[in-house]
Each structure stands twice: as C-alpha cells, then as structure tokens.
Design a protein around this motif. Structure first.
Motif, PDB file in Angstrom:
ATOM      1  N   GLU A 116       2.533  11.040  -7.056  1.00 17.15           N
ATOM      2  CA  GLU A 116       3.799  10.526  -6.562  1.00 17.15           C
ATOM      3  C   GLU A 116       3.580   9.985  -5.166  1.00 17.15           C
ATOM      4  N   LYS A 117       4.531   9.182  -4.732  1.00 10.97           N
ATOM      5  CA  LYS A 117       4.450   8.589  -3.404  1.00 10.97           C
ATOM      6  C   LYS A 117       4.611   9.682  -2.352  1.00 10.97           C
ATOM      7  N   TYR A 171       3.533  -0.670  -9.300  1.00  8.27           N
ATOM      8  CA  TYR A 171       3.272   0.761  -9.098  1.00  8.27           C
ATOM      9  C   TYR A 171       4.001   1.576 -10.171  1.00  8.27           C
ATOM     10  N   ASP A 172       5.295   1.310 -10.336  1.00  8.46           N
ATOM     11  CA  ASP A 172       6.102   2.066 -11.301  1.00  8.46           C
ATOM     12  C   ASP A 172       5.531   1.955 -12.710  1.00  8.46           C
ATOM     13  N   ASP A 225      -4.380  13.899  -0.983  1.00  7.83           N
ATOM     14  CA  ASP A 225      -3.772  12.677  -0.459  1.00  7.83           C
ATOM     15  C   ASP A 225      -4.734  11.514  -0.644  1.00  7.83           C
ATOM     16  N   MET A 270       5.465   7.849   4.114  1.00  6.27           N
ATOM     17  CA  MET A 270       4.679   6.977   4.987  1.00  6.27           C
ATOM     18  C   MET A 270       5.561   6.526   6.132  1.00  6.27           C
ATOM     19  N   SER A 299       6.207  -3.054  -5.922  1.00  7.14           N
ATOM     20  CA  SER A 299       6.681  -1.715  -6.293  1.00  7.14           C
ATOM     21  C   SER A 299       6.852  -1.578  -7.805  1.00  7.14           C
ATOM     22  N   ARG A 342       0.859  -1.185   0.000  1.00  8.80           N
ATOM     23  CA  ARG A 342       0.000   0.000   0.000  1.00  8.80           C
ATOM     24  C   ARG A 342       0.895   1.234   0.000  1.00  8.80           C
ATOM     25  N   TYR A 343       0.574   2.174  -0.881  1.00  7.34           N
ATOM     26  CA  TYR A 343       1.315   3.423  -0.923  1.00  7.34           C
ATOM     27  C   TYR A 343       0.388   4.581  -0.597  1.00  7.34           C
ATOM     28  N   GLU A 364      -4.668   6.772  -0.944  1.00  6.38           N
ATOM     29  CA  GLU A 364      -3.887   5.545  -0.850  1.00  6.38           C
ATOM     30  C   GLU A 364      -4.320   4.591  -1.939  1.00  6.38           C
ATOM     31  N   SER A 365      -3.404   3.694  -2.307  1.00  5.94           N
ATOM     32  CA  SER A 365      -3.743   2.671  -3.278  1.00  5.94           C
ATOM     33  C   SER A 365      -2.861   1.448  -3.054  1.00  5.94           C
ATOM     34  N   LEU A 373      -0.267   8.245  -1.524  1.00  7.69           N
ATOM     35  CA  LEU A 373       0.033   9.000  -2.734  1.00  7.69           C
ATOM     36  C   LEU A 373      -0.492  10.421  -2.604  1.00  7.69           C
TER      37      LEU A 373
END
Length: 159
Positions: free
Chosen positions: A44-45, A24-25, A13, A48, A21, A3-4, A15-16, A6
């Motif tokens: 962008e991240k 995500y990229d 703000d 956290m 990783s 979970r990031y 989350e997803s 974002l």
C-alpha cells in the motif's frame, strides 16, 4: 510519471514509479506490485511529503524554525533499465507462460501450501494449481521437498 513510497505487509519500505495513479491502482489490483525484499504483493502507499519547487530564494526571509530544521533527506536512486529486443522477446515469453499457467490451472488462493502438501503426500489427485504462499510457507514447502515455482510477475504491458 508518478513516484509512490510503498510499504508491504511485512513493513518493508520501497519506492516505485507508475505512469499515473490509475496505472498504480490497476497493477496493485492485479498483484503486479511486489516488495523487492520479500516478494509480498500486499502493498500500500506510504505517507509521502510533497516536493515543492522554489524559483528564487535569494530574497527569502528565513524564520527561526526553518534555520534549525534538519536538511532534507536525499532520495534513494530508483533502479531502472532499458531492455534489448532479445529481452523484450524473453519478457513476452514470460507473459505467455504466466497466461498459460493461470488459464490451465486452478487458483487456490491462500490455500496453496495446504493443497500442494495434500498432492505431494498423495491425499488428493495431482493437478495444476496456483495461488499465494508467504515466504515462510514457501521455505517450508521447499524444505519438505515439494516442488513449486513462482509465477513470473510483470508490470502492465503498454499496448
């Protein structure tokens, strides 16, 4: 799964969850991650804090600073869904539509509002285009009576 936290370029703000990783990229690079509030794909991240699991705290000595620390903030629930076979078929059709549109139209990028206006007002020949428009640009195009539609954005397909 990871979970990031974002943040979009508008400062929203959210989350997803991502498979890893790399997923995500890949999704960010393809513009598939967007803000649920404004639709911006410029995300962008965010920073956290790590979650650390503790096994047994019964014999733990508490330092004075920890006694006065504020309690942890509860995590916001993340929307999730299971989709039916009919919804899976609909998702497949949306992907086909997006692929058809992007392969048969010119990508004008950030010039989308400008190009759409030129076509609408007869300054250039009409053709199929796609690109980017800010929420403000989209509202202005709509107010001018210029017809456009958002491209369907779907997360990466699992093969």
């Amino acid at each position: 799964m990871i979970r990031y936290a974002l943040v979009c370029r508008e400062g929203h703000d959210f989350e997803s969850w991502f498979q890893n990783s790399d997923a995500y990229d890949r999704q960010v690079k393809r513009g598939l991650v967007s803000c649920p509030l404004c639709g911006s794909a410029k995300v962008e991240k965010a920073i956290m804090s790590p979650r650390l699991a503790r096994k047994d705290t019964s014999n733990r000595i508490v330092a004075p600073a920890e006694e006065t620390a504020s309690p942890p903030v509860a995590e916001a629930p993340t929307p999730v869904a299971m989709i039916s076979p009919q919804e899976q078929e609909f998702r497949k059709k949306l992907k086909e539509l997006r692929d058809h549109l992007t392969s048969n139209a010119d990508n004008v990028g950030k010039k989308f509002p400008e190009e759409a206006r030129k076509m609408h007002y007869g300054e250039i020949e009409h053709r199929s285009i796609y690109g980017e428009a800010s929420p403000k640009d989209a509202e202005e195009l709509h107010d001018e009576g210029i017809e456009f539609h958002p491209l369907p954005v779907l997360p990466d397909e699992r093969n």
